[in-house]
Design a protein around this motif. Structure first.
Motif, PDB file in Angstrom:
ATOM      1  N   GLY A 252       0.834  -1.194   0.000  1.00  0.00           N
ATOM      2  CA  GLY A 252       0.000   0.000   0.000  1.00  0.00           C
ATOM      3  C   GLY A 252       0.865   1.238   0.000  1.00  0.00           C
ATOM      4  O   GLY A 252       2.100   1.165   0.108  1.00  0.00           O
ATOM      5  N   ILE A 253       0.206   2.369  -0.125  1.00  0.00           N
ATOM      6  CA  ILE A 253       0.912   3.645  -0.113  1.00  0.00           C
ATOM      7  C   ILE A 253       0.154   4.594   0.800  1.00  0.00           C
ATOM      8  O   ILE A 253      -1.080   4.635   0.792  1.00  0.00           O
ATOM      9  N   ALA A 254       0.900   5.300   1.630  1.00  0.00           N
ATOM     10  CA  ALA A 254       0.309   6.304   2.519  1.00  0.00           C
ATOM     11  C   ALA A 254       1.221   7.516   2.534  1.00  0.00           C
ATOM     12  O   ALA A 254       2.422   7.417   2.243  1.00  0.00           O
ATOM     13  N   TRP A 255       0.639   8.653   2.855  1.00  0.00           N
ATOM     14  CA  TRP A 255       1.392   9.898   2.913  1.00  0.00           C
ATOM     15  C   TRP A 255       1.403  10.386   4.359  1.00  0.00           C
ATOM     16  O   TRP A 255       0.357  10.630   4.959  1.00  0.00           O
TER      17      TRP A 255
ATOM     18  N   ALA B  77       5.665  10.068   0.970  1.00  0.00           N
ATOM     19  CA  ALA B  77       5.088   8.801   0.520  1.00  0.00           C
ATOM     20  C   ALA B  77       5.798   7.637   1.188  1.00  0.00           C
ATOM     21  O   ALA B  77       7.018   7.509   1.124  1.00  0.00           O
ATOM     22  N   VAL B  78       5.008   6.775   1.833  1.00  0.00           N
ATOM     23  CA  VAL B  78       5.547   5.606   2.525  1.00  0.00           C
ATOM     24  C   VAL B  78       4.880   4.364   1.965  1.00  0.00           C
ATOM     25  O   VAL B  78       3.642   4.275   1.919  1.00  0.00           O
ATOM     26  N   VAL B  79       5.679   3.405   1.517  1.00  0.00           N
ATOM     27  CA  VAL B  79       5.157   2.127   1.051  1.00  0.00           C
ATOM     28  C   VAL B  79       4.868   1.262   2.266  1.00  0.00           C
ATOM     29  O   VAL B  79       5.752   1.018   3.093  1.00  0.00           O
ATOM     30  N   LEU B  80       3.622   0.810   2.381  1.00  0.00           N
ATOM     31  CA  LEU B  80       3.200   0.060   3.559  1.00  0.00           C
ATOM     32  C   LEU B  80       3.654  -1.388   3.485  1.00  0.00           C
ATOM     33  O   LEU B  80       3.592  -2.015   2.419  1.00  0.00           O
ATOM     34  N   PRO B  81       4.087  -1.945   4.612  1.00  0.00           N
ATOM     35  CA  PRO B  81       4.525  -3.342   4.617  1.00  0.00           C
ATOM     36  C   PRO B  81       3.364  -4.303   4.440  1.00  0.00           C
ATOM     37  O   PRO B  81       2.215  -4.006   4.797  1.00  0.00           O
ATOM     38  N   SER B  82       3.675  -5.464   3.910  1.00  0.00           N
ATOM     39  CA  SER B  82       2.657  -6.456   3.596  1.00  0.00           C
ATOM     40  C   SER B  82       1.828  -6.832   4.811  1.00  0.00           C
ATOM     41  O   SER B  82       0.595  -6.873   4.755  1.00  0.00           O
TER      42      SER B  82
END
Length: 388
Positions: free
Chosen positions: A352-355, A361-366
């Motif tokens: 996922g992606i969150a701000w 922008a932070v890529v969310l861990p699985s």
């Protein structure tokens, strides 16, 4: 205390339509509407809510990708029969009409149905979503919806080679579900016209992460490539002007959806066919009593189910209540400045992606995404909204 009746008609029983109805039921059950009759007397305002929906059961599109590989018909396909169970008669009457709207008589405040019936409204909510192709285009009767997904699932089980055309979120999640369930027994080819999955509106590192997960799952990613289903068990892949023919037992066209508003006057729609709305969610027409929510409108945002609750609670519902009371809407919607989303790519992979402030922008861990939505993609939330 004297009373008046008003009619709210909601067209479309998807996520946004359901979010609006359930929040309106809750609001009116807690605090019935009242208005002044002009002489200082307080008048109770009863609100009758009618849902017009072509299906007799709700289909939550994110979960149907899981349903293509596992039988969850009974778990997630729920009818609308309990939708108004908690709507007190003192607040109004709730009804569900199984039909499609074919036109709108704006001068008379009436929607015309394919049954020939005419339904009057004081406020009209258009939430008819978007038009997709398989596997997100089920029929209208509950039993036929079951058969539709049983058939898709059987085709996938019987196949060896599956082609998924389009690596947007739907294509990625479908490819992930198939490979997660069946592993090496299914060859999945994912075709996308860009160099990476998704569109360029997303950060490069997020798209790269999606590509890496597809590779880890064993999906054959064909990027910078267009695909055409030949209808004969083959797909033509075109890259740099060169055609390649590949075999495919099953082909899924997961291209971008189109706003679904064939019933609306052309003047209400933009060039893409979406309903033009103001910041109040009112459709840009001569009437202040027509609103539009969700995928069918032209709000410049990523169309996500998670946007439904805040859009309704903070803007749409207060504005509709204002119109019912004869007031001017005063809530304005501001789309998220950045796109955030979570994608479940089978039962063991997600991203996922969150701000975040300061971080960007932070890529969310699985594991985080799987814990948040991996079990049912929030389909049980929809079932609860329906009273199940």
């Amino acid at each position: 205390m004297t009373s008046q009746r008003k009619s709210v008609v909601v067209v479309g029983g998807g996520v946004f339509g359901l979010a609006f109805i359930t929040q309106m039921i809750r609001a009116l059950a807690e605090k019935p509407l009242t208005i002044s009759d002009g002489s200082g007397a307080i008048v109770n305002l009863a609100v009758d809510i009618t849902l017009i929906e072509q299906r007799d059961a709700a289909v939550f599109l994110p979960i149907v990708l899981r349903m293509c590989v596992e039988d969850h018909n009974e778990d997630y396909i729920k009818p609308y029969d309990r939708l108004f169970a908690n709507y007190p008669s003192t607040a109004g009457v709730g009804a569900v009409v199984k039909a499609s709207v074919v036109s709108i008589d704006e001068a008379s405040n009436v929607v015309v149905l394919d049954t020939g019936a005419r339904v009057a409204y004081d406020v009209l909510i258009l939430a008819t979503g978007a038009t997709w192709q398989d596997p997100s285009s089920p029929p209208t009767d509950k039993s036929d919806i079951y058969t539709y997904y049983d058939h898709l699932r059987a085709r996938i089980i019987a196949s060896t080679n599956v082609a998924v055309l389009g690596a947007g979120s739907v294509g990625l999640e479908l490819a992930g579900e198939i490979k997660s369930k069946f592993g090496a027994s299914k060859n999945v080819t994912l075709v996308h016209r860009d160099a990476l999955p998704l569109s360029s509106r997303f950060p490069h590192k997020f798209r790269t992460k999606c590509s890496a997960i597809m590779q880890e799952l064993g999906v054959d990613g064909r990027y910078n490539t267009s695909g055409r289903d030949n209808g004969d068990g083959t797909v033509t892949l075109t890259q740099n002007g060169k055609d390649t023919i590949v075999h495919a037992d099953v082909v899924f066209n997961c291209f971008a959806s189109r706003p679904s508003a064939p019933y609306a006057p052309d003047a209400w729609k933009d060039d893409a066919g979406a309903l033009k709305v103001l910041d109040t969610f009112q459709v840009d027409t001569s009437s202040p009593s027509v609103f539009s929510l969700g995928d069918v409108n032209n709000v410049n945002e990523l169309k996500l189910a998670s946007n439904a609750r805040p859009a309704v609670s903070t803007v749409a519902l207060p504005n509709v209540l204002a119109v019912l009371k004869g007031e001017t809407p005063s809530r304005y919607y501001i789309p998220p400045a950045q796109d955030g989303m979570g994608m479940v790519l089978g039962k063991r992979h997600a991203t996922g992606i969150a701000w975040l402030p300061l971080w960007g922008a932070v890529v969310l861990p699985s594991m985080f995404v799987l814990r948040k939505k991996g079990e049912d993609m929030h389909a049980l939330t929809i079932a609860r909204m329906l009273g199940y």
